[in-house]
Design a protein around this motif. Structure first.
Motif, PDB file in Angstrom:
ATOM      1  N   VAL A 121     -44.993  -9.181 -22.083  1.00  0.00           N
ATOM      2  CA  VAL A 121     -44.160  -9.187 -23.281  1.00  0.00           C
ATOM      3  C   VAL A 121     -44.115  -7.777 -23.859  1.00  0.00           C
ATOM      4  O   VAL A 121     -45.145  -7.185 -24.160  1.00  0.00           O
ATOM      5  CB  VAL A 121     -44.699 -10.176 -24.345  1.00  0.00           C
ATOM      6  CG1 VAL A 121     -43.885 -10.077 -25.627  1.00  0.00           C
ATOM      7  CG2 VAL A 121     -44.684 -11.600 -23.803  1.00  0.00           C
ATOM      8  N   ASP A 122     -42.925  -7.258 -23.982  1.00  0.00           N
ATOM      9  CA  ASP A 122     -42.722  -5.918 -24.527  1.00  0.00           C
ATOM     10  C   ASP A 122     -42.271  -6.074 -25.977  1.00  0.00           C
ATOM     11  O   ASP A 122     -41.109  -6.366 -26.250  1.00  0.00           O
ATOM     12  CB  ASP A 122     -41.653  -5.202 -23.694  1.00  0.00           C
ATOM     13  CG  ASP A 122     -41.565  -3.723 -24.001  1.00  0.00           C
ATOM     14  OD1 ASP A 122     -42.472  -3.186 -24.660  1.00  0.00           O
ATOM     15  OD2 ASP A 122     -40.572  -3.116 -23.572  1.00  0.00           O
ATOM     16  N   LEU A 123     -43.188  -5.901 -26.907  1.00  0.00           N
ATOM     17  CA  LEU A 123     -42.926  -6.115 -28.328  1.00  0.00           C
ATOM     18  C   LEU A 123     -42.599  -4.799 -29.017  1.00  0.00           C
ATOM     19  O   LEU A 123     -43.321  -3.815 -28.873  1.00  0.00           O
ATOM     20  CB  LEU A 123     -44.159  -6.748 -28.998  1.00  0.00           C
ATOM     21  CG  LEU A 123     -44.079  -6.976 -30.498  1.00  0.00           C
ATOM     22  CD1 LEU A 123     -43.031  -8.030 -30.834  1.00  0.00           C
ATOM     23  CD2 LEU A 123     -45.447  -7.387 -31.029  1.00  0.00           C
ATOM     24  N   HIS A 124     -41.490  -4.790 -29.760  1.00  0.00           N
ATOM     25  CA  HIS A 124     -41.094  -3.631 -30.557  1.00  0.00           C
ATOM     26  C   HIS A 124     -41.031  -4.074 -32.013  1.00  0.00           C
ATOM     27  O   HIS A 124     -40.347  -5.034 -32.337  1.00  0.00           O
ATOM     28  CB  HIS A 124     -39.718  -3.109 -30.120  1.00  0.00           C
ATOM     29  CG  HIS A 124     -39.678  -2.717 -28.690  1.00  0.00           C
ATOM     30  ND1 HIS A 124     -40.072  -1.475 -28.247  1.00  0.00           N
ATOM     31  CD2 HIS A 124     -39.311  -3.409 -27.584  1.00  0.00           C
ATOM     32  CE1 HIS A 124     -39.945  -1.420 -26.935  1.00  0.00           C
ATOM     33  NE2 HIS A 124     -39.480  -2.580 -26.509  1.00  0.00           N
ATOM     34  N   VAL A 125     -41.737  -3.377 -32.882  1.00  0.00           N
ATOM     35  CA  VAL A 125     -41.782  -3.718 -34.294  1.00  0.00           C
ATOM     36  C   VAL A 125     -41.217  -2.552 -35.093  1.00  0.00           C
ATOM     37  O   VAL A 125     -41.630  -1.407 -34.901  1.00  0.00           O
ATOM     38  CB  VAL A 125     -43.230  -4.019 -34.754  1.00  0.00           C
ATOM     39  CG1 VAL A 125     -43.281  -4.323 -36.235  1.00  0.00           C
ATOM     40  CG2 VAL A 125     -43.814  -5.171 -33.943  1.00  0.00           C
ATOM     41  N   TYR A 126     -40.267  -2.855 -35.953  1.00  0.00           N
ATOM     42  CA  TYR A 126     -39.646  -1.832 -36.789  1.00  0.00           C
ATOM     43  C   TYR A 126     -39.620  -2.308 -38.236  1.00  0.00           C
ATOM     44  O   TYR A 126     -39.369  -3.476 -38.504  1.00  0.00           O
ATOM     45  CB  TYR A 126     -38.191  -1.574 -36.353  1.00  0.00           C
ATOM     46  CG  TYR A 126     -38.082  -0.926 -35.009  1.00  0.00           C
ATOM     47  CD1 TYR A 126     -38.072   0.458 -34.892  1.00  0.00           C
ATOM     48  CD2 TYR A 126     -37.985  -1.692 -33.852  1.00  0.00           C
ATOM     49  CE1 TYR A 126     -37.972   1.068 -33.653  1.00  0.00           C
ATOM     50  CE2 TYR A 126     -37.892  -1.093 -32.608  1.00  0.00           C
ATOM     51  CZ  TYR A 126     -37.881   0.283 -32.512  1.00  0.00           C
ATOM     52  OH  TYR A 126     -37.783   0.875 -31.293  1.00  0.00           O
ATOM     53  N   GLU A 127     -39.862  -1.389 -39.143  1.00  0.00           N
ATOM     54  CA  GLU A 127     -39.672  -1.667 -40.558  1.00  0.00           C
ATOM     55  C   GLU A 127     -38.277  -1.177 -40.918  1.00  0.00           C
ATOM     56  O   GLU A 127     -37.962   0.012 -40.752  1.00  0.00           O
ATOM     57  CB  GLU A 127     -40.715  -0.949 -41.394  1.00  0.00           C
ATOM     58  CG  GLU A 127     -40.620  -1.286 -42.865  1.00  0.00           C
ATOM     59  CD  GLU A 127     -41.750  -0.703 -43.680  1.00  0.00           C
ATOM     60  OE1 GLU A 127     -41.552  -0.505 -44.888  1.00  0.00           O
ATOM     61  OE2 GLU A 127     -42.832  -0.446 -43.108  1.00  0.00           O
ATOM     62  N   VAL A 128     -37.446  -2.101 -41.363  1.00  0.00           N
ATOM     63  CA  VAL A 128     -36.050  -1.788 -41.661  1.00  0.00           C
ATOM     64  C   VAL A 128     -35.834  -1.943 -43.166  1.00  0.00           C
ATOM     65  O   VAL A 128     -36.138  -2.990 -43.726  1.00  0.00           O
ATOM     66  CB  VAL A 128     -35.101  -2.739 -40.884  1.00  0.00           C
ATOM     67  CG1 VAL A 128     -33.650  -2.433 -41.218  1.00  0.00           C
ATOM     68  CG2 VAL A 128     -35.343  -2.626 -39.381  1.00  0.00           C
ATOM     69  N   PRO A 129     -35.328  -0.917 -43.828  1.00  0.00           N
ATOM     70  CA  PRO A 129     -35.105  -1.037 -45.262  1.00  0.00           C
ATOM     71  C   PRO A 129     -34.038  -2.084 -45.594  1.00  0.00           C
ATOM     72  O   PRO A 129     -33.145  -2.343 -44.793  1.00  0.00           O
ATOM     73  CB  PRO A 129     -34.643   0.361 -45.683  1.00  0.00           C
ATOM     74  CG  PRO A 129     -34.328   1.102 -44.451  1.00  0.00           C
ATOM     75  CD  PRO A 129     -34.934   0.381 -43.294  1.00  0.00           C
TER      76      PRO A 129
END
Length: 113
Positions: free
Chosen positions: A11-19
């Motif tokens: 599993v390739d997990l990408h986490v981003y904080e988006v305003p």
């Protein structure tokens, strides 16, 4: 929290904080989709819950974002479909996550895309 849980090696997990800014989201999300070509995407706020949606609607906004802006059309995506339906059985997702005994609450939410 998903990063801390640890997922399978495949599993390739990408986490981003988006305003919470309509114009930033309209620019950033398509770029992230193009970059990663995800099979599954999830948006999680700061409420302490994961909300999964069987259907997301494109209109009916009306709230100002963090920049005090709201699209005049009150649509998330101009000319987009009225509703985007998921092919994932969200009831099953909620039940399976609950059965794992994790400190994560998953609820069903029909949101806006």
């Amino acid at each position: 929290e998903l990063e801390k849980l640890g997922l399978r090696d495949d599993v390739d997990l990408h986490v981003y904080e988006v305003p919470v800014e309509y114009q930033t989201v309209q620019r950033l999300i398509p770029a992230l989709w193009k970059k990663h070509s995800p099979q599954v995407s999830s948006c999680k706020g700061l409420s302490g819950q994961v909300a999964v949606g069987p259907c997301h609607r494109g209109g009916g906004l009306g709230r100002l974002d963090n920049c005090r802006f709201c699209p005049g059309s009150q649509c998330c995506v101009e000319g987009g479909p009225e509703c985007i339906d998921s092919i994932i059985d969200m009831d099953t997702v909620c039940k399976r996550v609950s059965a794992l005994g994790l400190d994560v609450t998953v609820t069903i939410y029909a949101g806006r895309y």
